[in-house]
Design a protein around this motif. Structure first.
Motif, PDB file in Angstrom:
ATOM      1  N   TRP A 187      -6.639  -8.525   4.037  1.00  0.00           N
ATOM      2  CA  TRP A 187      -5.745  -9.669   4.237  1.00  0.00           C
ATOM      3  C   TRP A 187      -4.491  -9.289   5.024  1.00  0.00           C
ATOM      4  CZ3 TRP A 187      -8.331 -13.782   3.608  1.00  0.00           C
ATOM      5  CH2 TRP A 187      -9.253 -13.913   2.569  1.00  0.00           C
ATOM      6  N   ILE A 188      -4.592  -8.309   5.899  1.00  0.00           N
ATOM      7  CA  ILE A 188      -3.415  -7.806   6.593  1.00  0.00           C
ATOM      8  C   ILE A 188      -3.133  -8.667   7.833  1.00  0.00           C
ATOM      9  CG2 ILE A 188      -2.317  -5.759   7.546  1.00  0.00           C
ATOM     10  CD1 ILE A 188      -3.242  -5.679   4.515  1.00  0.00           C
ATOM     11  N   GLY A 189      -2.083  -9.486   7.743  1.00  0.00           N
ATOM     12  CA  GLY A 189      -1.714 -10.375   8.836  1.00  0.00           C
ATOM     13  C   GLY A 189      -1.289  -9.610  10.080  1.00  0.00           C
ATOM     14  N   ASN A 190      -1.684 -10.100  11.246  1.00  0.00           N
ATOM     15  CA  ASN A 190      -1.405  -9.515  12.564  1.00  0.00           C
ATOM     16  C   ASN A 190      -2.214  -8.245  12.819  1.00  0.00           C
ATOM     17  OD1 ASN A 190       0.566 -11.488  12.469  1.00  0.00           O
ATOM     18  ND2 ASN A 190       2.308 -10.094  12.521  1.00  0.00           N
ATOM     19  N   ALA A 191      -3.038  -7.827  11.885  1.00  0.00           N
ATOM     20  CA  ALA A 191      -3.689  -6.512  11.976  1.00  0.00           C
ATOM     21  C   ALA A 191      -4.576  -6.360  13.202  1.00  0.00           C
ATOM     22  CB  ALA A 191      -4.513  -6.239  10.714  1.00  0.00           C
ATOM     23  N   THR A 192      -5.194  -7.450  13.654  1.00  0.00           N
ATOM     24  CA  THR A 192      -6.163  -7.336  14.752  1.00  0.00           C
ATOM     25  C   THR A 192      -5.513  -7.027  16.092  1.00  0.00           C
ATOM     26  OG1 THR A 192      -6.106  -9.710  15.198  1.00  0.00           O
ATOM     27  CG2 THR A 192      -7.759  -8.917  13.614  1.00  0.00           C
ATOM     28  N   PHE A 193      -4.221  -7.305  16.237  1.00  0.00           N
ATOM     29  CA  PHE A 193      -3.557  -7.052  17.513  1.00  0.00           C
ATOM     30  C   PHE A 193      -2.226  -6.315  17.362  1.00  0.00           C
ATOM     31  CE2 PHE A 193      -2.126 -11.113  15.959  1.00  0.00           C
ATOM     32  CZ  PHE A 193      -0.821 -11.290  16.399  1.00  0.00           C
ATOM     33  N   PHE A 199       3.626   4.822   5.409  1.00  0.00           N
ATOM     34  CA  PHE A 199       3.334   5.518   6.659  1.00  0.00           C
ATOM     35  C   PHE A 199       3.291   4.540   7.826  1.00  0.00           C
ATOM     36  CE2 PHE A 199       1.641   7.898   3.157  1.00  0.00           C
ATOM     37  CZ  PHE A 199       1.994   9.222   3.447  1.00  0.00           C
ATOM     38  N   ILE A 200       3.750   5.013   8.968  1.00  0.00           N
ATOM     39  CA  ILE A 200       3.634   4.267  10.217  1.00  0.00           C
ATOM     40  C   ILE A 200       2.327   4.687  10.888  1.00  0.00           C
ATOM     41  CG2 ILE A 200       4.615   3.924  12.513  1.00  0.00           C
ATOM     42  CD1 ILE A 200       7.376   4.497  11.283  1.00  0.00           C
ATOM     43  N   VAL A 201       1.401   3.757  11.016  1.00  0.00           N
ATOM     44  CA  VAL A 201       0.105   4.063  11.615  1.00  0.00           C
ATOM     45  C   VAL A 201       0.003   3.320  12.942  1.00  0.00           C
ATOM     46  CG1 VAL A 201      -2.394   3.967  11.346  1.00  0.00           C
ATOM     47  CG2 VAL A 201      -0.944   4.388   9.348  1.00  0.00           C
ATOM     48  N   ARG A 202      -0.217   4.069  14.007  1.00  0.00           N
ATOM     49  CA  ARG A 202      -0.360   3.470  15.331  1.00  0.00           C
ATOM     50  C   ARG A 202      -1.796   3.004  15.541  1.00  0.00           C
ATOM     51  NH1 ARG A 202       4.258   6.179  18.305  1.00  0.00           N
ATOM     52  NH2 ARG A 202       5.269   7.369  16.638  1.00  0.00           N
ATOM     53  N   LYS A 203      -1.960   1.923  16.282  1.00  0.00           N
ATOM     54  CA  LYS A 203      -3.277   1.270  16.369  1.00  0.00           C
ATOM     55  C   LYS A 203      -4.368   2.157  16.976  1.00  0.00           C
ATOM     56  CE  LYS A 203      -2.500  -1.000  20.848  1.00  0.00           C
ATOM     57  NZ  LYS A 203      -2.489  -2.289  21.568  1.00  0.00           N
ATOM     58  N   ASP A 204      -3.971   3.119  17.807  1.00  0.00           N
ATOM     59  CA  ASP A 204      -4.980   3.944  18.461  1.00  0.00           C
ATOM     60  C   ASP A 204      -5.239   5.262  17.732  1.00  0.00           C
ATOM     61  OD1 ASP A 204      -2.531   5.037  18.938  1.00  0.00           O
ATOM     62  OD2 ASP A 204      -2.756   5.220  21.123  1.00  0.00           O
ATOM     63  N   THR A 205      -4.756   5.369  16.492  1.00  0.00           N
ATOM     64  CA  THR A 205      -4.964   6.591  15.715  1.00  0.00           C
ATOM     65  C   THR A 205      -6.446   6.755  15.367  1.00  0.00           C
ATOM     66  OG1 THR A 205      -2.761   6.366  14.745  1.00  0.00           O
ATOM     67  CG2 THR A 205      -4.297   7.834  13.619  1.00  0.00           C
TER      68      THR A 205
END
Length: 453
Positions: free
Chosen positions: A229-235, A254-260
């Motif tokens: 249910w993570i809002g905005n997660a897809t982009f 933690f800060i997780v970057r989308k390309d990790t």
């Protein structure tokens, strides 16, 4: 109506020149000099009313009151500067969002093209000091959330995730280097954020039951688990992930970057509410995060709770906005819709429903105004935010239901907007803590006994 008398005289002269036969007939019926003398004695308001009556065939058109969900005029407590911001947000939502919202809601899509226009408002990170953020009051943060939800709750949720949960986690729990790296870009909406706490099997029990784990290996933290249910997660460009440290059992951020590597997200489909919000199911598989991307001031769930407390007040304001949008759309509809030869707003039972809706809405508005005053004064407690969430989300359900009811069958059509508010109210009722969980937080505060399992 300035100069209307001179215009009437000019018209009279023209009339003399054009059709003397008609003028002669009119002179036989009335004293034209006396008529003109009476015109001369009228003020602008009287002349305006006379002209309206003449143009409507002899019957003055009824002037209806302005449609205004702020019945107690609470906006009058704002400074002129803050009122201007409120009206700017309202104008943006009505100009840019209202015309497109139903189509995007229907198709379960997000209008990415509005992000640059959204950025021009310059409001992300509403209450934060520095980092290009506006540094406004918590009251204004709430009003902005209300104005957005008044048109669409999904857009308000997108903003709340970006400005509140995601930026707020970095602002409250991040290092100075992390704040400098992310907050200005997120304020400008050049970087989109998400907030990953809820899990497929863990919602209300997040305080002690997170199954997403993290283990430190040298200067690296390895994440495993799922978030739902993570809002905005897809982009999103950056996702705040909360996980339980397997070594000490504490929740860390933690800060997780989308390309990790090891980070994957799948869009959740088939929702009946907040369909514009792009919710995702996140899977973390041996996702390695450097120490530099650990939030140094997020070392227990108490730190997570500080972020949630700050944003929970905003959810109460969103509920107010959702309710206000439903009420105002329903009121407008009942004044235009005719049955038995009259607008249905003229019927007693419809008026009773509208007054009940307005009563609840006004109580909600008064409550959240005071809530934000407490927050601005540094007096906000968990139970204050929880009581507002309980009351406002509960009353919103009632208001949207009555709004649908006074619209009859048309109430289920997206064209009339209320159907969308009815559906979205269900999501607001549940997220940021269910009614039951927030009730137990308030119950603990007033009784001294914890009823949590």
């Amino acid at each position: 109506m300035a100069g209307i008398f001179s215009k009437l005289k000019q018209a009279y002269k023209l009339y003399q020149q054009v059709d003397m036969d008609k003028l002669a007939k009119l002179s036989a019926k009335v004293d034209l000099k006396e008529v003109m003398d009476k015109f001369a004695g009228m003020d602008d308001a009287q002349l305006k009313g006379l002209m309206k009556m003449m143009s409507s065939g002899g019957k003055a058109k009824k002037e209806l009151p302005e449609i205004n969900g702020d019945f107690y005029e609470l906006h009058m407590r704002l400074s002129p500067e803050d009122r201007a911001i409120q009206l700017r947000v309202r104008e943006f939502m009505e100009r840019e969002i209202q015309p497109i919202v139903n189509n995007f809601w229907l198709h379960d899509e997000f209008p990415y093209e509005i992000i640059p226009k959204f950025a021009e408002l310059g409001l992300c990170g509403v209450t934060y000091q520095g980092y290009e953020c506006p540094g406004l009051s918590f009251l204004m943060e709430g009003i902005i959330a209300m104005e957005m939800a008044r048109v669409d709750s999904s857009i308000a949720t997108f903003f709340g995730v970006q400005s509140g949960l995601s930026m707020g986690s970095i602002y409250m729990c991040g290092s100075e280097a992390q704040k400098q790296e992310w907050l200005p870009a997120m304020h400008r909406l050049e970087k989109i954020g998400a907030f990953g706490l809820t899990e497929p099997e863990v919602g209300s029990g997040a305080a002690g039951g997170l199954t997403t784990t993290v283990k430190r290996v040298g200067d690296t933290w390895v994440l495993n688990g799922q978030k739902k249910w993570i809002g905005n997660a897809t982009f999103a460009d950056v996702i705040i992930i909360w996980a339980r440290d397997v070594d000490d059992g504490e929740v860390k951020g933690f800060i997780v970057r989308k390309d990790t590597p090891g980070f994957e997200v799948e869009k959740i489909k088939g929702k009946m509410a907040l369909r514009i919000v792009q919710n995702g199911l996140i899977t973390l598989t041996n996702c390695a995060i450097p120490e530099s991307d650990r939030l140094p001031h997020a070392n227990s769930f108490k730190d997570t709770a500080r972020v949630l407390q700050m944003t929970r007040a905003g959810v109460a304001w969103m509920a107010v906005g959702c309710a206000r949008g439903a009420y105002e759309n329903a009121l407008d509809y009942t004044r235009k819709r005719k049955q038995f030869g009259k607008p249905i707003a003229s019927f007693q039972l419809i008026q009773n429903h509208l007054v009940e809706m307005l009563s609840n809405l006004t109580a909600m508005q008064s409550l959240v105004y005071r809530l934000s005053e407490l927050q601005d004064g540094g007096l906000l407690k968990d139970e204050h935010a929880s009581l507002a969430k309980v009351f406002c989300s509960l009353r919103t359900r009632d208001i949207v239901s009555k709004a649908r009811e006074v619209m009859g069958g048309n109430g289920i059509l997206l064209d009339h907007n209320v159907a969308r508010f009815v559906a979205d109210a269900e999501a607001i009722y549940s997220y940021e803590g269910t009614k039951e969980i927030n009730s137990l937080i308030v119950g603990r505060a007033i009784t001294g006994f914890s009823a949590f399992v």
